[in-house]
Design a protein around this motif. Structure first.
Motif, PDB file in Angstrom:
ATOM      1  N   PHE A   5       0.841  -1.190   0.000  1.00 31.19           N
ATOM      2  CA  PHE A   5       0.000   0.000   0.000  1.00 31.19           C
ATOM      3  C   PHE A   5       0.882   1.247   0.000  1.00 31.19           C
ATOM      4  O   PHE A   5       1.926   1.282   0.668  1.00 31.19           O
ATOM      5  CB  PHE A   5      -0.911   0.024   1.232  1.00 31.19           C
ATOM      6  CG  PHE A   5      -1.984  -1.027   1.221  1.00 31.19           C
ATOM      7  CD1 PHE A   5      -3.245  -0.751   0.710  1.00 31.19           C
ATOM      8  CD2 PHE A   5      -1.749  -2.298   1.728  1.00 31.19           C
ATOM      9  CE1 PHE A   5      -4.245  -1.721   0.694  1.00 31.19           C
ATOM     10  CE2 PHE A   5      -2.736  -3.268   1.724  1.00 31.19           C
ATOM     11  CZ  PHE A   5      -3.991  -2.975   1.197  1.00 31.19           C
ATOM     12  N   ASP A   7       0.682   5.802  -0.074  1.00 32.40           N
ATOM     13  CA  ASP A   7      -0.156   6.974   0.161  1.00 32.40           C
ATOM     14  C   ASP A   7      -0.439   7.700  -1.158  1.00 32.40           C
ATOM     15  O   ASP A   7       0.361   7.667  -2.098  1.00 32.40           O
ATOM     16  CB  ASP A   7       0.531   7.941   1.128  1.00 32.40           C
ATOM     17  CG  ASP A   7       0.712   7.341   2.507  1.00 32.40           C
ATOM     18  OD1 ASP A   7      -0.090   6.479   2.886  1.00 32.40           O
ATOM     19  OD2 ASP A   7       1.675   7.737   3.203  1.00 32.40           O
ATOM     20  N   ASP A   9      -3.024   9.278  -4.428  1.00 33.10           N
ATOM     21  CA  ASP A   9      -3.680   8.757  -5.632  1.00 33.10           C
ATOM     22  C   ASP A   9      -2.634   8.679  -6.747  1.00 33.10           C
ATOM     23  O   ASP A   9      -2.073   9.691  -7.165  1.00 33.10           O
ATOM     24  CB  ASP A   9      -4.820   9.700  -6.038  1.00 33.10           C
ATOM     25  CG  ASP A   9      -5.637   9.183  -7.205  1.00 33.10           C
ATOM     26  OD1 ASP A   9      -5.175   8.255  -7.896  1.00 33.10           O
ATOM     27  OD2 ASP A   9      -6.745   9.713  -7.437  1.00 33.10           O
ATOM     28  N   ARG A  41      -1.370  -0.865  -4.185  1.00 34.41           N
ATOM     29  CA  ARG A  41      -2.653  -0.187  -4.019  1.00 34.41           C
ATOM     30  C   ARG A  41      -2.425   1.180  -3.407  1.00 34.41           C
ATOM     31  O   ARG A  41      -1.646   1.312  -2.455  1.00 34.41           O
ATOM     32  CB  ARG A  41      -3.603  -1.007  -3.134  1.00 34.41           C
ATOM     33  CG  ARG A  41      -4.075  -2.298  -3.770  1.00 34.41           C
ATOM     34  CD  ARG A  41      -5.158  -2.971  -2.931  1.00 34.41           C
ATOM     35  NE  ARG A  41      -5.586  -4.228  -3.517  1.00 34.41           N
ATOM     36  CZ  ARG A  41      -6.529  -4.352  -4.444  1.00 34.41           C
ATOM     37  NH1 ARG A  41      -7.141  -3.275  -4.889  1.00 34.41           N
ATOM     38  NH2 ARG A  41      -6.868  -5.538  -4.917  1.00 34.41           N
ATOM     39  N   ASP A  42      -3.101   2.197  -3.944  1.00 35.57           N
ATOM     40  CA  ASP A  42      -3.009   3.523  -3.342  1.00 35.57           C
ATOM     41  C   ASP A  42      -4.205   3.755  -2.435  1.00 35.57           C
ATOM     42  O   ASP A  42      -5.139   2.953  -2.392  1.00 35.57           O
ATOM     43  CB  ASP A  42      -2.872   4.615  -4.410  1.00 35.57           C
ATOM     44  CG  ASP A  42      -4.090   4.731  -5.327  1.00 35.57           C
ATOM     45  OD1 ASP A  42      -5.194   4.307  -4.922  1.00 35.57           O
ATOM     46  OD2 ASP A  42      -3.940   5.258  -6.448  1.00 35.57           O
ATOM     47  N   ASP A  43      -4.184   4.870  -1.685  1.00 35.90           N
ATOM     48  CA  ASP A  43      -5.269   5.076  -0.733  1.00 35.90           C
ATOM     49  C   ASP A  43      -6.492   5.728  -1.368  1.00 35.90           C
ATOM     50  O   ASP A  43      -7.431   6.127  -0.673  1.00 35.90           O
ATOM     51  CB  ASP A  43      -4.810   5.850   0.511  1.00 35.90           C
ATOM     52  CG  ASP A  43      -4.176   7.185   0.193  1.00 35.90           C
ATOM     53  OD1 ASP A  43      -4.337   7.666  -0.945  1.00 35.90           O
ATOM     54  OD2 ASP A  43      -3.526   7.754   1.084  1.00 35.90           O
ATOM     55  N   GLU A 134      -2.627  -4.035   8.907  1.00 35.80           N
ATOM     56  CA  GLU A 134      -1.984  -3.734   7.633  1.00 35.80           C
ATOM     57  C   GLU A 134      -1.307  -4.973   7.052  1.00 35.80           C
ATOM     58  O   GLU A 134      -1.429  -5.265   5.849  1.00 35.80           O
ATOM     59  CB  GLU A 134      -0.964  -2.611   7.803  1.00 35.80           C
ATOM     60  CG  GLU A 134      -0.260  -2.233   6.505  1.00 35.80           C
ATOM     61  CD  GLU A 134       0.635  -1.017   6.637  1.00 35.80           C
ATOM     62  OE1 GLU A 134       1.417  -0.768   5.690  1.00 35.80           O
ATOM     63  OE2 GLU A 134       0.555  -0.324   7.663  1.00 35.80           O
ATOM     64  N   ILE A 144      -8.268  -2.427   0.868  1.00 35.79           N
ATOM     65  CA  ILE A 144      -8.093  -1.377   1.866  1.00 35.79           C
ATOM     66  C   ILE A 144      -7.393  -1.945   3.089  1.00 35.79           C
ATOM     67  O   ILE A 144      -7.312  -3.170   3.258  1.00 35.79           O
ATOM     68  CB  ILE A 144      -9.444  -0.768   2.307  1.00 35.79           C
ATOM     69  CG1 ILE A 144     -10.298  -1.849   2.998  1.00 35.79           C
ATOM     70  CG2 ILE A 144     -10.188  -0.154   1.135  1.00 35.79           C
ATOM     71  CD1 ILE A 144     -11.481  -1.312   3.755  1.00 35.79           C
ATOM     72  N   LYS A 147      -9.552  -0.074   9.474  1.00 37.73           N
ATOM     73  CA  LYS A 147      -9.190   0.867  10.534  1.00 37.73           C
ATOM     74  C   LYS A 147      -9.401   0.257  11.912  1.00 37.73           C
ATOM     75  O   LYS A 147     -10.412  -0.391  12.171  1.00 37.73           O
ATOM     76  CB  LYS A 147     -10.028   2.137  10.404  1.00 37.73           C
ATOM     77  CG  LYS A 147      -9.788   3.161  11.496  1.00 37.73           C
ATOM     78  CD  LYS A 147     -10.754   4.329  11.370  1.00 37.73           C
ATOM     79  CE  LYS A 147     -10.616   5.310  12.524  1.00 37.73           C
ATOM     80  NZ  LYS A 147     -11.607   6.412  12.434  1.00 37.73           N
TER      81      LYS A 147
END
Length: 244
Positions: A5, A7, A9, A41-43, A134, A144, A147
């Protein structure tokens, strides 16, 4: 395929830079080399099929080969309200529930919770649990990273649950699986779902009495499950029903 992952876009980018602990993991633990494939993957929720282009000190440059359009998320957001267990059981709960698709995990200090967390100790635990979440999200190919919330009281948990469409409460005094089957099969695609799991000592009677009327108490079978097992059993049932 290993997944990482980042940070921001990264839409339209030709390459993506992976830094920090993940870069170290790629180079020194996985010992990956230029040309090897990975998923990034981006956030913003985008996934990219990449290959390693360059290995730098403290960074890995991944060249983007294409977009990965596969969706690994449940069609429903599932919120796990976990009664605080003792010892390291919460780590197991976090890891396995993330693998099973939970969207958010809320530790709840219930009347029969043996573990007590507050202040700096709670912050440290939550950081540890978030890191486990994570890792589990990477391993299981999640879109994702779920959280982890700070621990909340029972009343605070009920307040959070007010905004959810469906509430399921596995309860040892419930009998028969027909009600469980009906409750789970009636969940519509896209509905938000809250699952309440009691701690080692189970729910206190006053806690059960204070549940909103729309909460559905369900059975998980004829056996009494441990707190770290009950949530996983419920989530597995939800995966089967929601992804069928």
């Amino acid at each position: 395929m290993h997944q990482f992952f980042v940070d921001g876009d990264k839409s339209g980018a030709d390459s993506i830079e992976i830094v920090g602990g993940d870069a170290n993991h790629i180079k020194n633990v996985l010992r990956m080399r230029p040309g090897e494939n990975l998923r990034v993957r981006d956030d913003a929720g985008n996934a990219y099929l990449c290959h390693i282009a360059e290995l730098w000190d403290g960074a890995v440059v991944a060249a983007v080969d294409g977009i990965d359009s596969s969706d690994t998320e449940l069609p429903n957001q599932v919120f796990l309200f976990q009664g605080l267990p003792k010892g390291s059981k919460m780590e197991t709960v976090v890891q396995k529930s993330v693998e099973l698709g939970t969207y958010e995990i809320i530790p709840v200090a219930m009347r029969r919770s043996v573990a007590k967390l507050d202040g700096t100790r709670a912050e440290g635990k939550v950081r540890r649990w978030q890191a486990i979440a994570e890792g589990a999200a990477k391993q299981s190919g999640r879109s994702i990273i779920p959280k982890m919330r700070m621990p909340v009281s029972w009343d605070e948990a009920l307040k959070i649950a007010e905004g959810l469409d469906v509430l399921l409460v596995p309860y040892e005094n419930e009998q028969g699986m027909d009600g469980t089957r009906e409750a789970i099969q009636s969940i519509s695609k896209g509905a938000t779902v809250g699952v309440f799991i009691g701690p080692e000592g189970g729910f206190d009677g006053d806690e059960i009495a204070s549940l909103p009327g729309r909460a559905k108490k369900i059975s998980l079978g004829k056996r009494i499950l441990r707190t770290e097992t009950a949530g996983m059993a419920t989530l597995a049932m939800l995966v089967y029903a929601l992804e069928s």
